[in-house]
Design a protein around this motif. Structure first.
Motif, PDB file in Angstrom:
ATOM      1  N   VAL A  16       0.842  -1.202   0.000  1.00 59.97           N
ATOM      2  CA  VAL A  16       0.000   0.000   0.000  1.00 59.97           C
ATOM      3  C   VAL A  16       0.874   1.248   0.000  1.00 59.97           C
ATOM      4  CG1 VAL A  16      -1.671   1.318   1.368  1.00 59.97           C
ATOM      5  CG2 VAL A  16      -1.993  -1.134   1.051  1.00 59.97           C
ATOM      6  N   PHE A  17       1.950   1.256   0.793  1.00 58.68           N
ATOM      7  CA  PHE A  17       2.875   2.383   0.811  1.00 58.68           C
ATOM      8  C   PHE A  17       3.478   2.604  -0.574  1.00 58.68           C
ATOM      9  CE2 PHE A  17       7.222   4.001   1.391  1.00 58.68           C
ATOM     10  CZ  PHE A  17       6.915   5.238   1.952  1.00 58.68           C
ATOM     11  N   THR A  18       3.867   1.524  -1.245  1.00 59.23           N
ATOM     12  CA  THR A  18       4.428   1.626  -2.592  1.00 59.23           C
ATOM     13  C   THR A  18       3.408   2.205  -3.565  1.00 59.23           C
ATOM     14  OG1 THR A  18       5.839  -0.270  -2.148  1.00 59.23           O
ATOM     15  CG2 THR A  18       5.496   0.311  -4.451  1.00 59.23           C
ATOM     16  N   VAL A  19       2.168   1.747  -3.487  1.00 62.14           N
ATOM     17  CA  VAL A  19       1.117   2.265  -4.370  1.00 62.14           C
ATOM     18  C   VAL A  19       0.896   3.757  -4.124  1.00 62.14           C
ATOM     19  CG1 VAL A  19      -1.364   2.135  -4.850  1.00 62.14           C
ATOM     20  CG2 VAL A  19      -0.026   0.050  -4.702  1.00 62.14           C
ATOM     21  N   VAL A  20       0.899   4.177  -2.867  1.00 56.87           N
ATOM     22  CA  VAL A  20       0.708   5.601  -2.549  1.00 56.87           C
ATOM     23  C   VAL A  20       1.857   6.428  -3.110  1.00 56.87           C
ATOM     24  CG1 VAL A  20       0.658   7.254  -0.643  1.00 56.87           C
ATOM     25  CG2 VAL A  20      -0.750   5.207  -0.535  1.00 56.87           C
ATOM     26  N   ILE A  21       3.093   5.987  -2.926  1.00 53.70           N
ATOM     27  CA  ILE A  21       4.247   6.732  -3.428  1.00 53.70           C
ATOM     28  C   ILE A  21       4.219   6.815  -4.956  1.00 53.70           C
ATOM     29  CG2 ILE A  21       6.774   6.727  -3.615  1.00 53.70           C
ATOM     30  CD1 ILE A  21       5.714   7.630  -0.905  1.00 53.70           C
ATOM     31  N   VAL A  22       3.925   5.703  -5.615  1.00 54.86           N
ATOM     32  CA  VAL A  22       3.844   5.714  -7.082  1.00 54.86           C
ATOM     33  C   VAL A  22       2.719   6.642  -7.540  1.00 54.86           C
ATOM     34  CG1 VAL A  22       3.276   4.287  -9.095  1.00 54.86           C
ATOM     35  CG2 VAL A  22       4.918   3.476  -7.415  1.00 54.86           C
ATOM     36  N   GLY A  23       1.589   6.633  -6.848  1.00 56.81           N
ATOM     37  CA  GLY A  23       0.488   7.544  -7.193  1.00 56.81           C
ATOM     38  C   GLY A  23       0.879   9.002  -7.041  1.00 56.81           C
ATOM     39  N   ILE A  24       1.601   9.324  -5.969  1.00 52.21           N
ATOM     40  CA  ILE A  24       2.052  10.702  -5.767  1.00 52.21           C
ATOM     41  C   ILE A  24       3.032  11.111  -6.867  1.00 52.21           C
ATOM     42  CG2 ILE A  24       3.441  12.184  -4.251  1.00 52.21           C
ATOM     43  CD1 ILE A  24       2.146  10.684  -1.881  1.00 52.21           C
TER      44      ILE A  24
ATOM     45  N   LEU B 234       3.403   9.810  -9.951  1.00 54.71           N
ATOM     46  CA  LEU B 234       2.721   9.920 -11.245  1.00 54.71           C
ATOM     47  C   LEU B 234       1.810  11.134 -11.303  1.00 54.71           C
ATOM     48  CD1 LEU B 234       1.788   6.234 -12.093  1.00 54.71           C
ATOM     49  CD2 LEU B 234       3.409   7.698 -13.265  1.00 54.71           C
ATOM     50  N   GLY B 235       1.007  11.322 -10.263  1.00 52.94           N
ATOM     51  CA  GLY B 235       0.106  12.476 -10.236  1.00 52.94           C
ATOM     52  C   GLY B 235       0.860  13.791 -10.259  1.00 52.94           C
ATOM     53  N   GLY B 236       1.936  13.881  -9.474  1.00 52.75           N
ATOM     54  CA  GLY B 236       2.737  15.097  -9.467  1.00 52.75           C
ATOM     55  C   GLY B 236       3.407  15.352 -10.801  1.00 52.75           C
ATOM     56  N   SER B 237       3.910  14.301 -11.437  1.00 50.75           N
ATOM     57  CA  SER B 237       4.560  14.456 -12.741  1.00 50.75           C
ATOM     58  C   SER B 237       3.572  14.937 -13.794  1.00 50.75           C
ATOM     59  CB  SER B 237       5.178  13.134 -13.185  1.00 50.75           C
ATOM     60  OG  SER B 237       6.175  12.731 -12.286  1.00 50.75           O
ATOM     61  N   ILE B 238       2.381  14.343 -13.809  1.00 55.87           N
ATOM     62  CA  ILE B 238       1.367  14.768 -14.783  1.00 55.87           C
ATOM     63  C   ILE B 238       0.939  16.201 -14.516  1.00 55.87           C
ATOM     64  CG2 ILE B 238      -1.010  14.352 -15.551  1.00 55.87           C
ATOM     65  CD1 ILE B 238      -0.405  11.340 -15.142  1.00 55.87           C
ATOM     66  N   TRP B 239       0.787  16.553 -13.250  1.00 49.85           N
ATOM     67  CA  TRP B 239       0.395  17.914 -12.882  1.00 49.85           C
ATOM     68  C   TRP B 239       1.460  18.916 -13.323  1.00 49.85           C
ATOM     69  CZ3 TRP B 239       1.532  20.501  -7.724  1.00 49.85           C
ATOM     70  CH2 TRP B 239       0.855  21.701  -7.614  1.00 49.85           C
ATOM     71  N   ILE B 240       2.725  18.617 -13.060  1.00 54.79           N
ATOM     72  CA  ILE B 240       3.813  19.513 -13.449  1.00 54.79           C
ATOM     73  C   ILE B 240       3.890  19.642 -14.964  1.00 54.79           C
ATOM     74  CG2 ILE B 240       6.334  19.701 -13.534  1.00 54.79           C
ATOM     75  CD1 ILE B 240       6.326  18.581 -10.659  1.00 54.79           C
ATOM     76  N   MET B 241       3.799  18.527 -15.691  1.00 56.20           N
ATOM     77  CA  MET B 241       3.880  18.595 -17.154  1.00 56.20           C
ATOM     78  C   MET B 241       2.718  19.378 -17.742  1.00 56.20           C
ATOM     79  SD  MET B 241       5.423  14.941 -18.368  1.00 56.20           S
ATOM     80  CE  MET B 241       4.427  13.896 -17.329  1.00 56.20           C
ATOM     81  N   TYR B 242       1.528  19.202 -17.194  1.00 55.44           N
ATOM     82  CA  TYR B 242       0.371  19.950 -17.679  1.00 55.44           C
ATOM     83  C   TYR B 242       0.577  21.451 -17.491  1.00 55.44           C
ATOM     84  CZ  TYR B 242      -4.252  22.004 -17.871  1.00 55.44           C
ATOM     85  OH  TYR B 242      -5.312  22.812 -18.176  1.00 55.44           O
ATOM     86  N   HIS B 243       1.007  21.845 -16.287  1.00 53.58           N
ATOM     87  CA  HIS B 243       1.182  23.263 -16.018  1.00 53.58           C
ATOM     88  C   HIS B 243       2.361  23.849 -16.781  1.00 53.58           C
ATOM     89  CE1 HIS B 243      -2.039  24.059 -13.232  1.00 53.58           C
ATOM     90  NE2 HIS B 243      -1.822  22.857 -12.720  1.00 53.58           N
ATOM     91  N   LEU B 244       3.412  23.085 -16.990  1.00 57.76           N
ATOM     92  CA  LEU B 244       4.513  23.575 -17.813  1.00 57.76           C
ATOM     93  C   LEU B 244       4.044  23.780 -19.247  1.00 57.76           C
ATOM     94  CD1 LEU B 244       7.594  21.519 -16.595  1.00 57.76           C
ATOM     95  CD2 LEU B 244       7.246  23.980 -16.402  1.00 57.76           C
ATOM     96  N   ASN B 245       3.263  22.843 -19.764  1.00 54.02           N
ATOM     97  CA  ASN B 245       2.748  22.975 -21.118  1.00 54.02           C
ATOM     98  C   ASN B 245       1.826  24.182 -21.232  1.00 54.02           C
ATOM     99  OD1 ASN B 245       2.306  22.187 -23.836  1.00 54.02           O
ATOM    100  ND2 ASN B 245       0.343  21.310 -23.222  1.00 54.02           N
TER     101      ASN B 245
END
Length: 100
Positions: free
Chosen positions: A65-73, A75-86
């Protein structure tokens, strides 16, 4: 054997939906494929990885569960950053004036 059969069925259903074009709506097809994927993840976790609350006092499940939470953070953070940079860094797409 149960896990294997469930995995095969959960793989065949989305394949059949896409290749046979069974449903007229792509949205419903995508939702059913997503649901089959989630169920297949649960099948793999329980039948093949044997992660449950009983094994090793529940620590394997907690670490998963800890691994899933970290991977979710991540991935979500990366997508959020790429969207806002774009959105903020790309020049505005302007159309040339009509007629000249």
């Amino acid at each position: 054997m149960t896990g294997f059969l469930l995995s095969v069925v959960l793989t065949v259903i989305p394949f059949w939906l896409v290749m046979g074009e069974v449903l007229p709506s792509r949205t419903w097809t995508a939702l059913i494929i997503f649901a089959c994927a989630v169920v297949q993840i649960v099948v793999h976790i329980s039948y093949f990885l044997h992660l449950d609350t009983k094994s090793e006092g529940g620590w394997t499940l907690i670490s998963f569960v800890f691994t899933v939470v970290i991977v979710g953070i991540v991935l979500g953070g990366s997508i959020w950053i790429m969207y806002h940079l774009n959105t903020n860094m790309m020049p505005a797409m302007t159309m040339p004036p009509a007629g000249g």
